[in-house]
Design an enzyme around this catalytic site. Structure first.
Site, PDB file in Angstrom:
ATOM      1  N   GLY A 360       0.778  -1.234   0.000  1.00 20.34           N
ATOM      2  CA  GLY A 360       0.000   0.000   0.000  1.00 20.34           C
ATOM      3  C   GLY A 360       0.801   1.271   0.000  1.00 20.34           C
ATOM      4  N   LYS A 361       2.045   1.256  -0.460  1.00 18.35           N
ATOM      5  CA  LYS A 361       2.857   2.472  -0.443  1.00 18.35           C
ATOM      6  C   LYS A 361       2.296   3.535  -1.396  1.00 18.35           C
ATOM      7  CE  LYS A 361       6.544   0.198  -1.618  1.00 18.35           C
ATOM      8  NZ  LYS A 361       5.949  -1.140  -1.675  1.00 18.35           N
ATOM      9  N   THR A 362       1.981   3.106  -2.609  1.00 16.31           N
ATOM     10  CA  THR A 362       1.451   4.059  -3.587  1.00 16.31           C
ATOM     11  C   THR A 362       0.090   4.587  -3.166  1.00 16.31           C
ATOM     12  OG1 THR A 362       2.655   2.890  -5.335  1.00 16.31           O
ATOM     13  CG2 THR A 362       0.876   4.371  -6.012  1.00 16.31           C
ATOM     14  N   SER A 678      22.359 -11.681   8.234  1.00 17.38           N
ATOM     15  CA  SER A 678      21.534 -12.228   9.316  1.00 17.38           C
ATOM     16  C   SER A 678      21.616 -13.735   9.405  1.00 17.38           C
ATOM     17  CB  SER A 678      20.072 -11.802   9.121  1.00 17.38           C
ATOM     18  OG  SER A 678      19.556 -12.334   7.919  1.00 17.38           O
ATOM     19  N   LYS A 721      10.497 -11.521   9.560  1.00 17.43           N
ATOM     20  CA  LYS A 721      11.096 -12.815   9.899  1.00 17.43           C
ATOM     21  C   LYS A 721      10.218 -13.597  10.873  1.00 17.43           C
ATOM     22  CE  LYS A 721      15.798 -11.200   9.083  1.00 17.43           C
ATOM     23  NZ  LYS A 721      17.120 -10.887   9.671  1.00 17.43           N
TER      24      LYS A 721
END
Length: 844
Positions: A360-362, A678, A721
């Protein structure tokens, strides 16, 4: 009329007809023609020249030749190489071809000489016929070109009809067919008719040619005249300093400049360009280039702006209505809006939303624009590698155009839109320029108030634009760009968040898109959760929306074909719409084994589990790495090997074991590139497990980086994660102790059902990861291959632990070499049965 017969060598001419009195030079290329020349030179230099009806015939027959030709006298004969001869002849009387024969080396013709053409014209008609010919020649003289002009003048001086008729076909540039028709004429009346017809046709052709030339010349003269007049007009206007034609393009542009919302400096520069455009010649290339440039700059908004909606509660309502969850993101956006509202302008912050695709960034950026009441424009930077895409081209180049930022402003029609820089982590650079460097001026608030586009060539104020960037991976954003942006993490969605998003947003959206009413399709909660868990395994919700769209399409077809009024999708009939489950349970180790450890990794599309496998074999101490590891992960593997070798003797591994064995580390899915800081503790645990032969718990996963001294470093992407661990049905996770604040910020929805254990060093990891019976093995169970050095090390370690306990004034039970020894005993720490850490002694 025919006088006498004789046989002489003959040459058949192709595309050429000669008349009495003409001199000509031509080449002979056929064997028969060259042979005829040789025979003629031997027999008195006379040869019969007759034209072929078919120009392409090589060895013509008599039927292929015209009936009349001329007897020519050879003046010069020159033979060249390749059976080629050049001859110069003077043509004599006309002769009629009676018969031809093939003499082997040449053709010979039996001819009858014709000294004169029969004169059948009445004496009283000759003056009139001469007058008609001369009139036609005068008409030809009017339209003839320069090459014929002088020839016609000479012909008009002839006052005798017979002489003029003889000279016409020889002096005028007629083609061979016209001359042949004159040659074939038997009487003067026939010659007159033929020549008159040819003259009329030539006159008409020249007249048509002359008419077209006049039209072309007239058009050229018109353009030339207009050019001269425009130049004169420009000089007059320049001298008078005024204009007399208010309807020109330049005047229209001046009106637009007066209406433009821009500074006086910008208007003055545009007016200068309009004056230069006005004085340019119409139709030139520079005029068209300048016209396009002026149209572009006049369409820019410059200082035209919209008023922001300063109601913070309205912004909160819009964000809550458009998005579920993302509380930290919403809070951070509202804080930025609050500062902007209080200061009246931006405070130099460029927001960058970083997260996996489909989160949902845009749409967040679009919601912010709607909350502020700003125009929204989007610039996709994915794959942009040409600096001119940002800064534009020089306007003098062919096909020049402004950069994407200027085009976005022209599209928005205001100077303060919300501009979304999508996929900023995917810009690249090559020989055409560094796109990231070009963006520095755009995103630096100290510079973007005077942004210069190469095409516009005037400073454009971008300080009022609200920039929001999006990226999937923060590590691939150029560091200078990253330094100028305020990063907001948009993390993966939990299954509960996906459920509410699907219920409140995706299902209504897909129902409308597929033409369905809310009453026609119902998806039960259990069915929706099964779609989320078993059919879509992603960080965002794009695939979830696709699966809902699949159900809507099948429902639409079902309603039309089977006349069903309502469709109900449940957990039991879900496979009817979506088929078999596409995402089975996450692949992980189900049995405690040695050398296999489950790690957790972050990717640009969410968290994943990694099965790190280690195997040993007789060899020479080599470390083999497979599974598409990146440079960072390879370094982690080497660090892990160094740490394992340093503690190997504590786990009953002989000192010379590494010199006699190879270690192979593999991460499955070898075709998928893997990298990141990691996997250090996972590799170290798997390697020590494989070397010592001790099993690792299959129900446990871990994440963290390791140092050479065995310290566990903090990592990022913890939420993704932990979600990956839950999806793999793993309930115990080892996390670096330094990440404890990150865990405390997570919602209970993520941590519920997980046992999160914090580790500070590798000995904590080993103690918790190894199976209890494996971690507590004593020196008694070690093999006969255990070195004496290892035994001494164990004794010394136990003695040191005892001495430390005495100094601390704590009663410690002395450890014997025959007692079980583990990593915790070696460090002076033990663990009770309940998991409580104690120092110096074990609780009973």
């Amino acid at each position: 009329m025919a006088k006498s017969k004789k046989t002489i060598p003959m040459i058949a001419l192709r595309g050429l007809t000669l008349l009495p009195g003409m001199k000509s030079t031509f080449d002979c290329v056929t064997e028969k023609s060259v042979g005829a020349l040789a025979a003629a030179m031997a027999e008195g230099r006379n040869v019969f020249l007759v034209s072929q009806m078919d120009e392409d015939a090589v060895d013509p027959l008599q039927d292929d030749l015209f009936s009349r030709g001329v007897i020519a006298h050879i003046h010069q004969y020159m033979k060249a190489a390749d059976n080629l001869a050049r001859v110069t002849v003077e043509c004599g009387p006309i002769a009629e071809l009676l018969n031809m024969s093939d003499a082997g080396t040449c053709f010979r013709a039996e001819i009858a000489r014709i000294d004169h053409v029969t004169d059948d014209l009445p004496a009283e008609s000759k003056p009139a016929m001469l007058r008609v010919l001369r009139d036609q020649l005068r008409e030809l003289h009017r339209f003839a070109g320069e090459t014929v002009y002088e020839t016609v003048d000479e012909l008009l001086k002839i006052r005798k009809l017979e002489v003029l008729m003889e000279k016409l076909p020889t002096e005028l540039p007629w083609n061979w067919e016209a001359r042949q028709s004159v040659l074939e004429s038997a009487t003067l009346s026939e010659v007159f008719q033929v020549e008159m017809q040819i003259l009329i046709m030539e006159t008409q052709a020249d007249q048509i040619r002359h008419t077209f030339q006049e039209k072309v010349q007239e058009r050229i003269d018109k353009h030339q005249k207009e050019y001269v007049l425009h130049e004169q007009m420009a000089e007059i206007r320049e001298e008078l300093g005024e204009r007399s034609d208010p309807e020109t393009d330049a005047d229209e542009m001046r009106k637009k400049v007066d209406e433009l919302v821009a500074s006086d400096e910008i208007k003055e520069k545009i007016r200068k360009e309009i004056n230069r455009f006005e004085n340019m010649p119409i139709g030139s290339q520079d005029t068209n280039v300048l016209r396009t440039y002026l149209e572009t700059v006049l369409e820019l908004p410059w200082d035209k702006r919209t008023e922001d909606n300063i109601d913070l509660s309205h912004a909160r309502e819009v964000l809550e209505k458009d998005h579920y969850g993302l509380e930290k993101v919403k809070d951070r956006v509202l804080e930025a809006l609050a500062v902007r509202i209080l200061t009246g302008e931006g405070n130099g912050q460029i927001i960058c939303l970083v997260g996996p695709p489909g989160t949902g960034k845009t749409s967040i950026a679009r919601s912010i624009a709607r909350a502020l009441g700003r125009k929204y424009v989007r610039i996709s930077l994915g794959g942009v590698h040409d600096e001119a895409e940002i800064r534009g081209h020089r306007k003098t180049y062919v096909g020049a155009m402004p950069g994407r930022l200027v085009e976005a402003l022209r599209q928005a029609q205001v100077s303060n839109p919300l501009m979304l820089l999508d996929e900023i982590d995917k810009v690249s650079s090559d020989y055409r320029g560094d796109t990231g460097a070009a963006l520095l001026e755009v995103l630096d608030t100290e510079q973007n108030s005077h942004f210069r586009d190469h095409y516009v060539e005037m400073p454009i104020d971008l300080s009022h634009v609200m920039f929001i960037a999006t990226a999937n991976n923060k590590s691939t954003i150029p560091l200078p760009l990253l330094d100028r942006m305020d990063i907001i993490e948009v993390s993966s969605y939990t299954e509960n968040e996906k459920y509410h998003i699907a219920k409140d947003y995706l299902i209504p959206k897909q129902l409308e898109r597929n033409g369905l009413k809310k009453s026609q399709l119902t998806i039960q909660a259990a069915g929706l959760r099964r779609i989320i868990h078993n059919y879509t395994r992603e960080a965002g919700v794009r695939n979830l929306e696709r699966r809902i769209g699949d159900i809507c399409r099948k429902t639409a077809r079902q309603i039309l074909e089977k006349d069903e009024v309502k469709v109900r999708v449940t957990e039991s009939n879900l496979e009817k719409y979506l088929g078999p489950e596409r995402n089975p349970e996450e692949d992980r180790n189900r049995v405690d084994q040695a050398g296999i450890v489950t790690g957790l990794a972050w990717t640009s599309v969410g968290g994943v589990t990694l099965q790190i496998e280690v195997n040993t074999m007789p060899g020479k101490g080599q470390l083999i790495l497979t599974g598409q590891m990146g440079d960072v992960m390879k370094e982690s593997a080497r660090i892990a090997l160094t740490w394992v070798r340093s503690v190997a003797t504590d786990y009953q591994v002989p000192e010379d074991w590494f010199d006699r064995h190879d270690i192979h580390i593999h991460i499955p899915e070898g075709a998928v590139p893997k990298d990141g800081p990691s996997a250090g503790i996972t590799m170290s645990t798997a390697m020590l497990s494989a070397v010592s032969g001790r099993k690792v718990r299959a129900d446990l996963a871990m994440t963290g980086e390791v140092t050479l001294r065995g310290q566990v470093l903090m990592i990022g992407g913890l939420k993704e994660k932990l979600l990956a661990a839950k999806q793999a049905d793993i309930h115990t996770v080892l996390v670096p102790a330094r990440n404890q604040p990150d865990v405390e910020e997570l919602s209970g929805e993520i941590t519920d059902g997980l046992e999160i254990l914090y580790v500070e060093e590798m000995r904590d990891v080993i103690r918790r990861a190894f199976c209890p019976d494996e971690a507590g093995k004593s020196a008694k169970t070690k093999t006969s291959k255990t070195s004496k050095t290892a035994k001494k090390t164990l004794k010394k370690t136990a003695a040191a632990d005892t001495e430390k306990a005495v100094k601390a004034e704590k009663p410690v039970k002395k450890t014997k070499t025959s007692e079980p020894v583990n990593a915790d005993r070696l460090s002076g720490k033990t663990e009770s049965a309940s998991g409580e850490m104690v120092t110096g002694k074990r609780k009973k």
